[in-house]
Design an enzyme around this catalytic site. Structure first.
Site, PDB file in Angstrom:
ATOM      1  N   HIS A  18     -30.159   1.394  31.359  1.00 41.24           N
ATOM      2  CA  HIS A  18     -28.938   1.828  31.269  1.00 41.24           C
ATOM      3  C   HIS A  18     -28.712   1.541  33.103  1.00 41.24           C
ATOM      4  O   HIS A  18     -27.922   1.587  33.892  1.00 41.24           O
ATOM      5  CB  HIS A  18     -29.282   2.994  31.296  1.00 41.24           C
ATOM      6  N   ASP A  42     -33.358   3.688  28.640  1.00 40.24           N
ATOM      7  CA  ASP A  42     -32.448   4.530  29.821  1.00 40.24           C
ATOM      8  C   ASP A  42     -32.899   3.541  31.042  1.00 40.24           C
ATOM      9  O   ASP A  42     -32.558   2.489  31.034  1.00 40.24           O
ATOM     10  CB  ASP A  42     -33.234   5.637  30.009  1.00 40.24           C
TER      11      ASP A  42
END
Ligand SMILES: *[C@@H]1O[C@H](CO)[C@@H](O)[C@H](O)[C@H]1NC(C)=O
Length: 387
Positions: free
Chosen positions: A235, A212
């Site tokens: 991300h 993430d």
């Protein structure tokens, strides 16, 4: 000059160690065998250190220690240094961490240093449980600081957290230095470092590969400094997502400099849901950043809605202003290298671009996208300035 400063610093450290009381977790019955539950010995060492009138050091020698969910709670009588040469490992059965959403938690402490240490959250079991769609406990965050002031975290390694790896929540004056964080690219919600409701956090030197956000920045973050950050899989560095709730604190004065993104989904991102909110983002500076094959190197997304499920599709109330992008170079893995999708009701204001050079890895020209945005540009801007 540098050597002199270093010598001075080492002397100060030496002096404070001499005056401190040291507690070795082995004296409290911890077993570095990778099998025996050492939670209680660690907690006992903490109580001893925390009630010490003198500055205290907790020492964790080399070896592997199995630790269940543990709360290291203050206030303490003096400063505490936790020096870890060993590895803390979560129980292999993920259910053993319970439903507390934390593994190692430091709470309500002042003047705490955590030096060294490896933390293995053994997240794979929980990720598999979540993937199978079964009923699973909440993901435990590996290392959390709640209501902690004057904290140093240095030289820590965290692998395979069930959820976020290192969380700084409701803290003041936290310095994170030279940390390494690793989880597989497809592990859910395993953000590297998460900061929220905190003032004066500096992160200097971090190498982060996760499933993430590399670093995620939540509501109520003020005066955050990030330097020499290497983000790989994951991300990117994200402010948000904001406008999760209507009444929400903003984010202000955030700097990211001298950093590199390699193969990340995003580089520098600001994201908010498309719904009303009191939140804002202001005084953000991104400077001297290299992008290597990043999907969205520069992005503001005020229509954030992952997986496109139950999207609010209103207009975002989050006010974004004074964001500066300076000297950002490298390659984009998609054609749109620079995307500003701002709110129709609250357009982005005071956006500054200076010396941007992003090319598409394919031979076609990179593009930019602008919606509801105002600002200015200087120097070379590639892809074309759309402000
Ligand atoms: C912004 O934050 C930095 C630390 O990251 C701090 O040194 C500086 O004083 C802050 N600026 C303002 C205007 O508060």
């Amino acid at each position: 000059m540098f050597v002199m400063i270093l010598t001075a610093v080492l002397c100060v450290i030496g002096a404070s160690n001499a005056a401190s009381t040291s507690y070795n977790v082995l004296q409290f019955g911890a077993k570095p065998d990778g099998k025996t539950d050492s939670t209680q010995p660690f907690l006992k060492a903490w109580v001893a250190a925390c009630t010490s009138v003198k500055a205290a050091m907790i020492y964790v020698p080399k070896g592997r220690y199995v630790i269940k969910a543990a709360e290291f709670r203050g206030p303490c009588k003096n400063s505490i240094t936790v020096r870890i040469d060993g590895t803390l490992i979560a129980p292999s059965d993920f259910r053993a961490l319970g439903n507390d959403d934390h593994w190692i938690l430091f709470i309500n402490v002042d003047r705490l240093s955590v030096i060294g240490g490896s933390f293995d959250g053994k997240g794979a079991g929980l990720w598999a449980c979540r993937k199978s769609g079964k009923n699973c406990p909440a993901a435990a965050r590996s290392i959390t600081f709640n209501w902690a002031n004057n904290v140093v975290v240095r030289g820590l390694t965290s692998v395979n957290s069930q959820g976020m790896h290192l969380v700084i929540n409701s803290c003041n004056n936290v310095r994170v230095q030279n940390v390494k964080i690793i989880a597989p690219g497809d592990s859910p919600n395993t953000d590297g470092i998460h900061v929220q409701s905190s003032n004066g956090v500096t992160i200097t030197g971090a190498s982060i590969n996760t499933g993430d956000d590399c670093i995620s920045i939540g509501p109520g973050t003020r005066n955050l400094w990030m330097e020499k950050i290497q983000c790989g899989l994951g991300h990117g560095v994200s402010i948000g997502s904001l406008a999760r709730d209507f009444n929400e604190d903003g984010v202000q004065n955030v700097t990211l400099i001298n950093s590199i993104f390699k193969g990340s989904d995003n580089g520098v991102r600001i994201k908010s849901w498309a719904r009303p909110s009191t939140s804002y983002v202001t005084n953000i500076n991104y400077r001297n950043i290299v992008m290597r094959s990043v999907q969205n190197p520069i992005i503001i997304d005020q229509n954030y809605c992952p997986n496109n499920e139950n999207c609010p599709s209103q207009s975002s109330g989050v006010k974004i202003s004074r964001v500066t992008y300076q000297n950002i170079q490298g390659t984009s893995a998609t054609q749109v290298a620079m995307k500003f999708d701002c709110s129709a009701s609250n357009p982005c204001r005071g956006i500054k671009l200076q010396d941007i050079k992003l090319t598409y890895v394919d031979k076609t020209k990179a593009k930019s996208y602008c919606k509801n945005i105002g600002g200015s540009a200087g120097g070379v801007i590639l892809p074309e300035n759309c402000l």
